[in-house]
Design an enzyme around this catalytic site. Structure first.
Site, mmCIF file in Angstrom:
data_model
loop_
_atom_site.group_PDB
_atom_site.id
_atom_site.type_symbol
_atom_site.label_atom_id
_atom_site.label_comp_id
_atom_site.label_asym_id
_atom_site.label_seq_id
_atom_site.Cartn_x
_atom_site.Cartn_y
_atom_site.Cartn_z
ATOM 1 N N ARG A 6 -3.779 -25.015 -32.082
ATOM 2 C CA ARG A 6 -3.769 -25.452 -30.687
ATOM 3 C C ARG A 6 -4.803 -26.557 -30.459
ATOM 4 O O ARG A 6 -5.810 -26.653 -31.148
ATOM 5 C CB ARG A 6 -3.983 -24.272 -29.732
ATOM 6 C CG ARG A 6 -5.382 -23.644 -29.778
ATOM 7 C CD ARG A 6 -6.171 -23.979 -28.522
ATOM 8 N NE ARG A 6 -7.538 -23.513 -28.600
ATOM 9 C CZ ARG A 6 -8.528 -24.188 -29.162
ATOM 10 N NH1 ARG A 6 -8.289 -25.338 -29.751
ATOM 11 N NH2 ARG A 6 -9.756 -23.718 -29.173
ATOM 12 N N LYS B 208 -2.358 -30.082 -45.081
ATOM 13 C CA LYS B 208 -3.082 -29.499 -46.220
ATOM 14 C C LYS B 208 -2.652 -28.043 -46.441
ATOM 15 O O LYS B 208 -2.448 -27.610 -47.576
ATOM 16 C CB LYS B 208 -4.598 -29.535 -45.980
ATOM 17 C CG LYS B 208 -5.191 -30.931 -46.080
ATOM 18 C CD LYS B 208 -6.681 -30.887 -45.793
ATOM 19 C CE LYS B 208 -7.309 -32.250 -45.912
ATOM 20 N NZ LYS B 208 -7.199 -32.842 -47.266
ATOM 21 N N GLU C 170 -11.699 -26.557 -35.857
ATOM 22 C CA GLU C 170 -12.170 -25.179 -36.059
ATOM 23 C C GLU C 170 -11.107 -24.394 -36.818
ATOM 24 O O GLU C 170 -9.952 -24.340 -36.392
ATOM 25 C CB GLU C 170 -12.448 -24.500 -34.711
ATOM 26 C CG GLU C 170 -12.957 -23.069 -34.896
ATOM 27 C CD GLU C 170 -13.087 -22.299 -33.578
ATOM 28 O OE1 GLU C 170 -14.155 -22.358 -32.973
ATOM 29 O OE2 GLU C 170 -12.095 -21.646 -33.178
ATOM 30 N N GLU D 127 -8.169 -7.129 -28.474
ATOM 31 C CA GLU D 127 -9.520 -7.208 -27.888
ATOM 32 C C GLU D 127 -9.600 -8.345 -26.883
ATOM 33 O O GLU D 127 -10.189 -8.209 -25.808
ATOM 34 C CB GLU D 127 -10.545 -7.405 -29.020
ATOM 35 C CG GLU D 127 -11.988 -7.278 -28.576
ATOM 36 C CD GLU D 127 -12.633 -8.585 -28.178
ATOM 37 O OE1 GLU D 127 -13.755 -8.537 -27.658
ATOM 38 O OE2 GLU D 127 -12.019 -9.663 -28.361
ATOM 39 N N LYS E 280 -14.809 -26.265 -20.374
ATOM 40 C CA LYS E 280 -15.805 -25.868 -21.381
ATOM 41 C C LYS E 280 -17.044 -26.752 -21.288
ATOM 42 O O LYS E 280 -18.177 -26.258 -21.386
ATOM 43 C CB LYS E 280 -15.217 -25.910 -22.794
ATOM 44 C CG LYS E 280 -16.241 -25.487 -23.843
ATOM 45 C CD LYS E 280 -15.647 -24.868 -25.071
ATOM 46 C CE LYS E 280 -16.741 -24.346 -25.985
ATOM 47 N NZ LYS E 280 -16.243 -23.670 -27.164
ATOM 48 N N ALA E 281 -16.839 -28.059 -21.085
ATOM 49 C CA ALA E 281 -17.976 -28.980 -20.953
ATOM 50 C C ALA E 281 -18.863 -28.531 -19.785
ATOM 51 O O ALA E 281 -20.090 -28.455 -19.921
ATOM 52 C CB ALA E 281 -17.474 -30.404 -20.753
ATOM 53 N N LYS F 118 -7.029 -28.287 -27.378
ATOM 54 C CA LYS F 118 -7.491 -27.988 -26.017
ATOM 55 C C LYS F 118 -6.849 -28.964 -25.039
ATOM 56 O O LYS F 118 -6.724 -30.149 -25.317
ATOM 57 C CB LYS F 118 -9.017 -28.146 -25.932
ATOM 58 C CG LYS F 118 -9.761 -26.829 -26.084
ATOM 59 C CD LYS F 118 -11.199 -26.960 -25.603
ATOM 60 C CE LYS F 118 -12.053 -25.814 -26.090
ATOM 61 N NZ LYS F 118 -11.608 -24.503 -25.627
HETATM 62 P P1 GTP Z 1 -17.090 -20.334 -28.551
HETATM 63 O O1 GTP Z 1 -17.116 -18.844 -28.319
HETATM 64 O O2 GTP Z 1 -15.685 -20.826 -28.812
HETATM 65 O O3 GTP Z 1 -17.771 -21.121 -27.494
HETATM 66 O O4 GTP Z 1 -17.901 -20.688 -29.890
HETATM 67 P P2 GTP Z 1 -19.073 -19.917 -30.637
HETATM 68 O O5 GTP Z 1 -20.094 -20.889 -31.047
HETATM 69 O O6 GTP Z 1 -19.499 -18.717 -29.889
HETATM 70 O O7 GTP Z 1 -18.332 -19.570 -31.969
HETATM 71 P P3 GTP Z 1 -17.790 -18.207 -32.515
HETATM 72 O O8 GTP Z 1 -17.691 -18.451 -33.968
HETATM 73 O O9 GTP Z 1 -18.578 -17.059 -32.018
HETATM 74 O O10 GTP Z 1 -16.343 -18.080 -31.869
HETATM 75 C C1 GTP Z 1 -15.368 -19.060 -31.969
HETATM 76 C C2 GTP Z 1 -13.994 -18.497 -31.615
HETATM 77 O O11 GTP Z 1 -13.724 -17.309 -32.385
HETATM 78 C C3 GTP Z 1 -13.796 -18.029 -30.195
HETATM 79 O O12 GTP Z 1 -13.461 -19.092 -29.353
HETATM 80 C C4 GTP Z 1 -12.645 -17.025 -30.357
HETATM 81 O O13 GTP Z 1 -11.402 -17.685 -30.524
HETATM 82 C C5 GTP Z 1 -12.993 -16.356 -31.659
HETATM 83 N N1 GTP Z 1 -13.835 -15.187 -31.427
HETATM 84 C C6 GTP Z 1 -15.164 -15.099 -31.607
HETATM 85 N N2 GTP Z 1 -15.617 -13.883 -31.291
HETATM 86 C C7 GTP Z 1 -14.550 -13.160 -30.890
HETATM 87 C C8 GTP Z 1 -14.385 -11.813 -30.428
HETATM 88 O O14 GTP Z 1 -15.311 -11.031 -30.312
HETATM 89 N N3 GTP Z 1 -13.116 -11.437 -30.118
HETATM 90 C C9 GTP Z 1 -12.035 -12.256 -30.240
HETATM 91 N N4 GTP Z 1 -10.832 -11.770 -29.898
HETATM 92 N N5 GTP Z 1 -12.169 -13.532 -30.661
HETATM 93 C C10 GTP Z 1 -13.402 -13.982 -30.978
#
Ligand code: GTP
Ligand code: MG
Length: 216
Positions: free
Chosen positions: A63, A40, A159, A174, A73-74, A65
């Site tokens: 990517r 897409k 995602e 970061e 993660k689980a 997992k």
């Molecule tokens: P996970 O953190 O993946 O368990 O999911 P979540 O429900 O907290 O979702 P969120 O939308 O907060 O984050 C999803 C993904 O966004 C993360 O896995 C990172 O790849 C990216 N991400 C979120 N917050 C940050 C951050 O503060 N710094 C960076 N570098 N990446 C972030």
């Protein structure tokens, strides 16, 4: 053809290899979902290039997992090692990151992908309008997409992370700092990162202004 959820497998002490096989098949379906989203994106890129309206997408990475990181993660989130539970609770098995030049492009790309009729939006998080406390900005969407298999249709989640090059640069630095300090970043670095995030956002704003002056 039937629409199925994840194959009904769970890790069993009697036959761990059966679970491994089921997990391999499960992950393959997510790879197909990833392939569909990447197609897409390529269609949008080619079509917009053909129209000569400028390319909003700088680069794309994706990517899937690995089985190890899925298991980790689980365990971390207390999700049972059972495919239906994993499918419901872990939404970033397949991930696509789209880097755009400008903030407006990021919103446009999000819109162009999430309004397609075979894409179902589960959640959208706008960390551009409302950055995280550390300064992180990005558009996040969890979408569902059907995958057409030989004898069934499987719906998988993907995602999407859509951000500008400046946001991407900040997030990658970061991320490295976060892991270097094992998630316990010293206060002065947190402050420095937050200041850098403000500079990155100012760069995005100024570049948009330059773009507007040149292209109207
Ligand atoms: P996970 O953190 O993946 O368990 O999911 P979540 O429900 O907290 O979702 P969120 O939308 O907060 O984050 C999803 C993904 O966004 C993360 O896995 C990172 O790849 C990216 N991400 C979120 N917050 C940050 C951050 O503060 N710094 C960076 N570098 N990446 C972030
Ligand atoms: Mg998170």
């Amino acid at each position: 053809m039937t629409t199925t959820s994840a194959p009904p497998h769970e890790e069993s002490a009697e036959d761990p290899s059966a679970f491994e096989r089921a997990l391999g098949q499960f992950l393959l379906h997510y790879k197909f979902g990833l392939d569909e989203i990447l197609t897409k994106i390529n269609i949008l890129r080619e079509e917009l290039a053909f129209r000569g309206t400028g390319n909003p997408i700088e680069h794309v990475s994706s990517r899937l997992k690995s089985p190890e990181s899925l298991r980790a993660k689980a365990a971390r989130i207390g999700c049972p090692l059972e495919l239906d539970a994993i499918a419901g609770q872990i939404t970033d098995i397949a991930g696509v990151r789209i880097v755009c030049s400008f903030i407006a492009d990021a919103y446009q790309v999000l819109d162009m992908l999430t309004t397609q009729p075979d894409v179902t939006v589960r959640t959208i998080k706008d960390y551009v309008a409302q950055p995280k406390p550390n300064g992180y900005r990005s558009l996040h969407a969890i979408v569902e997409i059907p995958v057409f298999l030989s004898d069934a249709v499987r719906t998988v989640t993907v995602e999407l992370q859509i951000r500008t090059a400046a946001m991407d640069f900040w997030a990658s630095v970061e991320h490295k700092i976060y892991y270097k300090y094992d998630k316990d970043v010293p206060a002065e670095l947190v402050e420095e990162l937050s200041a850098a995030a403000r500079v990155a956002h100012e760069l995005d704003t100024r570049m948009a202004e330059l773009h507007r002056i040149v292209h109207g």
